[in-house]
Scaffold this active site. Structure first.
Site, PDB file in Angstrom:
ATOM      1  N   ASP A   1       1.925  -1.462 -36.670  1.00  0.00           N
ATOM      2  CA  ASP A   1       1.790  -2.816 -37.059  1.00  0.00           C
ATOM      3  C   ASP A   1       2.543  -3.508 -36.000  1.00  0.00           C
ATOM      4  O   ASP A   1       3.412  -2.970 -35.204  1.00  0.00           O
ATOM      5  CB  ASP A   1       2.254  -3.090 -38.379  1.00  0.00           C
ATOM      6  N   SER A   2       2.252  -4.768 -36.027  1.00  0.00           N
ATOM      7  CA  SER A   2       3.169  -5.901 -35.209  1.00  0.00           C
ATOM      8  C   SER A   2       4.490  -5.989 -35.712  1.00  0.00           C
ATOM      9  O   SER A   2       5.402  -6.413 -34.893  1.00  0.00           O
ATOM     10  CB  SER A   2       2.636  -7.191 -35.273  1.00  0.00           C
TER      11      SER A   2
ATOM     12  N   TYR B   1       1.122 -11.376 -34.079  1.00  0.00           N
ATOM     13  CA  TYR B   1      -0.225 -11.102 -33.532  1.00  0.00           C
ATOM     14  C   TYR B   1      -1.093 -12.037 -33.811  1.00  0.00           C
ATOM     15  O   TYR B   1      -1.896 -12.436 -33.059  1.00  0.00           O
ATOM     16  CB  TYR B   1      -0.662  -9.697 -33.923  1.00  0.00           C
ATOM     17  N   GLY B   2      -0.939 -12.667 -35.135  1.00  0.00           N
ATOM     18  CA  GLY B   2      -2.006 -13.639 -35.589  1.00  0.00           C
ATOM     19  C   GLY B   2      -2.233 -14.934 -35.054  1.00  0.00           C
ATOM     20  O   GLY B   2      -3.153 -15.163 -35.328  1.00  0.00           O
TER      21      GLY B   2
ATOM     22  N   CYS C   1      -2.598  -2.761 -39.561  1.00  0.00           N
ATOM     23  CA  CYS C   1      -2.156  -4.111 -39.281  1.00  0.00           C
ATOM     24  C   CYS C   1      -3.911  -4.660 -38.977  1.00  0.00           C
ATOM     25  O   CYS C   1      -4.784  -4.174 -38.321  1.00  0.00           O
ATOM     26  CB  CYS C   1      -1.851  -4.158 -37.745  1.00  0.00           C
ATOM     27  N   ASN C   2      -4.176  -5.644 -39.859  1.00  0.00           N
ATOM     28  CA  ASN C   2      -5.570  -6.111 -39.935  1.00  0.00           C
ATOM     29  C   ASN C   2      -6.113  -7.078 -38.516  1.00  0.00           C
ATOM     30  O   ASN C   2      -7.141  -6.654 -38.006  1.00  0.00           O
ATOM     31  CB  ASN C   2      -5.755  -7.155 -41.129  1.00  0.00           C
ATOM     32  N   THR C   3      -5.234  -7.543 -37.944  1.00  0.00           N
ATOM     33  CA  THR C   3      -5.095  -8.175 -36.783  1.00  0.00           C
ATOM     34  C   THR C   3      -5.730  -7.324 -35.604  1.00  0.00           C
ATOM     35  O   THR C   3      -6.345  -7.344 -34.840  1.00  0.00           O
ATOM     36  CB  THR C   3      -4.243  -9.274 -36.511  1.00  0.00           C
TER      37      THR C   3
ATOM     38  N   GLU D   1       7.814 -11.077 -42.947  1.00  0.00           N
ATOM     39  CA  GLU D   1       8.444 -10.132 -41.859  1.00  0.00           C
ATOM     40  C   GLU D   1      10.125 -10.523 -41.747  1.00  0.00           C
ATOM     41  O   GLU D   1      10.774  -9.663 -41.215  1.00  0.00           O
ATOM     42  CB  GLU D   1       8.040 -10.917 -40.233  1.00  0.00           C
TER      43      GLU D   1
ATOM     44  N   CYS E   1      -4.034  -8.799 -44.695  1.00  0.00           N
ATOM     45  CA  CYS E   1      -2.814  -8.544 -43.625  1.00  0.00           C
ATOM     46  C   CYS E   1      -1.838  -7.673 -44.365  1.00  0.00           C
ATOM     47  O   CYS E   1      -1.490  -8.018 -45.682  1.00  0.00           O
ATOM     48  CB  CYS E   1      -2.066  -9.996 -43.538  1.00  0.00           C
TER      49      CYS E   1
ATOM     50  N   HIS F   1       1.170  -7.492 -44.315  1.00  0.00           N
ATOM     51  CA  HIS F   1       2.461  -7.836 -44.750  1.00  0.00           C
ATOM     52  C   HIS F   1       2.344  -8.519 -46.026  1.00  0.00           C
ATOM     53  O   HIS F   1       3.412  -8.510 -46.950  1.00  0.00           O
ATOM     54  CB  HIS F   1       2.648  -9.160 -43.902  1.00  0.00           C
TER      55      HIS F   1
HETATM   56  N1  DGL Z   1       0.313  -7.275 -40.317  1.00  0.00           N
HETATM   57  C1  DGL Z   1      -0.458  -7.626 -39.509  1.00  0.00           C
HETATM   58  C2  DGL Z   1      -1.957  -7.785 -40.147  1.00  0.00           C
HETATM   59  O1  DGL Z   1      -2.437  -7.116 -41.197  1.00  0.00           O
HETATM   60  C3  DGL Z   1      -0.320  -9.100 -38.929  1.00  0.00           C
HETATM   61  C4  DGL Z   1       1.067  -9.752 -38.736  1.00  0.00           C
HETATM   62  C5  DGL Z   1       1.163 -10.739 -37.538  1.00  0.00           C
HETATM   63  O2  DGL Z   1       1.479  -9.980 -36.595  1.00  0.00           O
HETATM   64  O3  DGL Z   1       0.653 -11.885 -37.273  1.00  0.00           O
HETATM   65  O4  DGL Z   1      -2.767  -8.432 -39.626  1.00  0.00           O
END
Ligand code: DGL
Length: 277
Positions: free
Chosen positions: A11-12, A43-44, A74-76, A153, A185, A187
């Protein structure tokens, strides 16, 4: 690579821990290696092409450690890099979106599905495509919730501010009468309690990480390792340990810093050893 090789979870930042926690519960004998690109979090707010390149650096690192499978928790990064990662990787790579979209399509009765995510995931439209691939008549109501990502985070998952931010995201999707809410996401499940309270019985909540962890089992051969976990971050390892311990109480976490050197990531401990005369 053997049946005892670790499984990489990426993940990020701290979000993928929600997936790791589920995977560890399901497969306690397996070894896991967690990679967090904390230095480049979030990452978003980045373009998908940049997220892809950042993730591919980690893929190389994981492969250099002989992992038997990679979970993009991580979805992104799933939206940005899953296809390319699968092309490059000799071991199975799974993302989180597919499982979440499939579950949402199966659970929703009125075919109105809310997806809360980062801005990059929202812009990619990946959930809409994945849900409509299963049910072309389904309506996908998307909402980007970057504030929630930043709060989670930082380990801020129980505060009043977090509750208000969750409520604001939900209000938008409930206005469109969704009966299913996807935590798009990784998170967000850190705020599961608030989500459950705020959603109540108005909708089903889908945590794609949970279903992804279940699917991981299909890839794993019988056997396992010794139940060890290793943590790597491109950010400050002490900060990572502190936040992780608050999000996942009782977990033994000792993180190593990853350093980008000569076009690849190296664990800081190794860099120091090599530097010795
Ligand atoms: N946890 C990440 C996701 O599922 C991204 C969070 C991020 O870095 O913006 O998209």
């Amino acid at each position: 690579m053997t049946t005892q090789s670790p499984i990489a979870v990426f993940d990020s930042g701290e979000g993928g821990l929600t997936v790791l926690r589920q995977a560890r519960e399901l497969y306690p004998d397996h070894d896991f290696l967690y990679g967090a690109d904390s230095l480049h979090f979030p990452y978003g707010s980045r373009p998908l092409s940049e997220v892809r390149d950042l993730f591919l650096r980690f893929l190389d690192f994981f492969l250099s450690r002989g992992v038997q499978a990679v979970v993009i928790a991580c979805n992104t990064a799933t939206a940005a890099a899953l296809d390319e990662a699968r092309r490059r990787s000799p071991v199975p790579v799974i993302g989180v979106v597919e499982a979440g979209a499939q579950q949402a399509a199966a659970v929703s009765r009125n075919r109105r599905i809310g997806v809360l995510s980062t801005l990059a995931t929202y812009r990619s439209g990946i959930y809409r495509m994945a849900v409509q691939a299963r049910d072309p008549t389904a309506e996908v109501v998307q909402r980007a919730c970057p504030d929630l990502v930043t709060m989670a985070e930082a380990g801020e998952t129980e505060s009043e501010a977090a509750r208000l931010a969750v409520r604001a995201c939900l209000t938008d999707v409930f206005r469109r009468k969704v009966d299913t809410v996807v935590l798009g996401c990784t998170h967000f499940p850190h705020m599961e309690r608030i989500f459950r309270e705020e959603v109540g019985d108005r909708a089903a909540i889908i945590d794609p990480g949970l279903e992804t962890a279940r699917r991981l089992g299909r890839l794993l051969p019988p056997g396992g390792g010794s139940g060890q976990m290793e943590f790597f971050t491109t950010g400050d390892p002490r900060r990572f340990e502190r936040i992780t311990a608050s999000l996942w109480p009782g977990i033994p976490v000792q993180a190593q810093r990853l350093i980008w050197r000569n076009g690849r990531y190296e664990a800081a401990a190794l860099v120091r050893e090599e530097a010795r005369p």
